[in-house]
Design a protein around this motif. Sequence first.
Motif, PDB file in Angstrom:
ATOM      1  N   GLY A 218      -4.084   7.326 -16.940  1.00 29.67           N
ATOM      2  CA  GLY A 218      -4.503   7.414 -15.549  1.00 29.67           C
ATOM      3  C   GLY A 218      -3.936   8.610 -14.817  1.00 29.67           C
ATOM      4  N   GLU A 219      -2.811   9.148 -15.326  1.00 24.13           N
ATOM      5  CA  GLU A 219      -2.207  10.328 -14.729  1.00 24.13           C
ATOM      6  C   GLU A 219      -2.384  11.549 -15.622  1.00 24.13           C
ATOM      7  OE1 GLU A 219      -0.827  10.850 -11.845  1.00 24.13           O
ATOM      8  OE2 GLU A 219      -0.775   8.808 -11.056  1.00 24.13           O
TER       9      GLU A 219
ATOM     10  N   ASP B   9      -6.967  -3.631 -10.240  1.00 26.47           N
ATOM     11  CA  ASP B   9      -5.529  -3.756 -10.048  1.00 26.47           C
ATOM     12  C   ASP B   9      -4.906  -2.365 -10.122  1.00 26.47           C
ATOM     13  OD1 ASP B   9      -5.971  -6.444 -10.018  1.00 26.47           O
ATOM     14  OD2 ASP B   9      -4.871  -6.886 -11.857  1.00 26.47           O
ATOM     15  N   ALA B  10      -3.736  -2.212  -9.532  1.00 29.95           N
ATOM     16  CA  ALA B  10      -3.025  -0.935  -9.590  1.00 29.95           C
ATOM     17  C   ALA B  10      -1.768  -1.106 -10.428  1.00 29.95           C
ATOM     18  CB  ALA B  10      -2.664  -0.458  -8.186  1.00 29.95           C
TER      19      ALA B  10
ATOM     20  N   ARG C 285      -4.468   7.952  -5.533  1.00 27.99           N
ATOM     21  CA  ARG C 285      -5.334   7.542  -6.644  1.00 27.99           C
ATOM     22  C   ARG C 285      -5.305   6.036  -6.835  1.00 27.99           C
ATOM     23  NH1 ARG C 285      -4.962   6.195 -11.943  1.00 27.99           N
ATOM     24  NH2 ARG C 285      -2.683   6.355 -11.865  1.00 27.99           N
ATOM     25  N   ASN C 286      -4.111   5.441  -6.808  1.00 21.45           N
ATOM     26  CA  ASN C 286      -4.006   3.996  -6.993  1.00 21.45           C
ATOM     27  C   ASN C 286      -4.577   3.229  -5.803  1.00 21.45           C
ATOM     28  OD1 ASN C 286      -2.760   3.279  -9.602  1.00 21.45           O
ATOM     29  ND2 ASN C 286      -1.067   4.570  -8.911  1.00 21.45           N
TER      30      ASN C 286
ATOM     31  N   TYR D  86       0.839  -1.204   0.000  1.00 20.88           N
ATOM     32  CA  TYR D  86       0.000   0.000   0.000  1.00 20.88           C
ATOM     33  C   TYR D  86       0.873   1.253   0.000  1.00 20.88           C
ATOM     34  CZ  TYR D  86      -4.797  -1.704   0.406  1.00 20.88           C
ATOM     35  OH  TYR D  86      -6.033  -2.251   0.140  1.00 20.88           O
ATOM     36  N   GLY D  87       2.015   1.167   0.685  1.00 24.21           N
ATOM     37  CA  GLY D  87       2.902   2.319   0.761  1.00 24.21           C
ATOM     38  C   GLY D  87       3.510   2.712  -0.573  1.00 24.21           C
ATOM     39  N   MET D  88       3.575   1.772  -1.515  1.00 25.08           N
ATOM     40  CA  MET D  88       4.106   2.090  -2.841  1.00 25.08           C
ATOM     41  C   MET D  88       3.097   2.857  -3.688  1.00 25.08           C
ATOM     42  SD  MET D  88       6.430  -1.055  -4.263  1.00 25.08           S
ATOM     43  CE  MET D  88       5.161  -2.320  -4.180  1.00 25.08           C
TER      44      MET D  88
END
Length: 352
Positions: free
Chosen positions: A181-182, A70-71, A60-61, A54-56
């Motif tokens: 996505g960005e 999926d992220a 938004r992801n 999660y920290g990565m």
Amino acid sequence: MVNEKIDALIQEARSRKASDVHITEGMPVWYRAQGQLVVSEMGIEDFEVRELLYGMMDERNQRRFEEGFDADFAIQTSDGHRQRVNVFRQQKKVAATIRLLNAQIPTLEELKMPTILYEMALAPRGLILVTGPTGSGKSTTLAAMIDYLNRNRDRHIITIEDPIEYVYECKKSLIHQREVGEDVKDFASALRSALREDPDVILVGEMRDYETISAALLAAETGHLVLSTLHTTGAAQTVERIIDACPGSGQNQVRTQLAGTLKGVVSQCLIPVGGGVSRIAATELMTGNDAVLNLIREGKTYQISNIMQTAGSATGMHTLNMDLVRLLNQGYITREDAKNYTNNRAELEQYL
């Protein structure tokens, strides 16, 4: 900033010449090194995995991941290298695959790619496709072609990627890199926007659906050089996949568009060599000459392989089996390797 433990795992993976790192709750960490899966000597405590993964992710992801998607994103480690990350769920647990990328873009020469790719990269217009299974080096080959173009021509290059893998430094070309996505919503809408941004060259990370295929063909038709990838394992299959992705009523139009724009298809796979110390690409190369384009226009793609075999040396084309035999004769691979990686074993036996 990447967590120190993740950073250390990736550094160890690089020291073992790995291409991928697999992290899963409740399992040891695995690497794929030269095509083989091995367990890492380093580990992550089970209770840490979810927090680290999660920290990565940015907000938004994380939000998309919580919604069930999926992220997909990229990270940069302390050594300056970039990595492509896919975070997903399996059996109600969190997992991730991290693809390790090179900080420096390798040259086409270093990748031992066919020399005709240099000519293709400098084409003023048309469609070039690099295909192959996951992990076959498609993105790296495309990056090498873009870098070659960047070093040799003044072009405006727009890349549309998910996520951005290699970051280019403008040399002779102006390069804008857009991440799905960005910076943009999706490939198809980004392609349509790109046509209003004065491009010479457009790189599309992947032609995933009919809408993206249609937009890519339109861009190639209107005088731009378009490069993209597909998950196919042969030149003829690539053409068929594009046509089959289109509605039945539009397939004849797509055949006509392909016949008018296709410059070449490079299909590749990576084969471990030197006892698994490194890997070498075996390729199938089809160029868009008159004979091939006529077969596409007439719906006779099943005859493309015959053209590649009979007219290959004069046109720069070769089948995968022809390249496997070349690698075998040059001592890079064994007969067993050739049999394992062929897409037509009966045809291969005729060469051996």
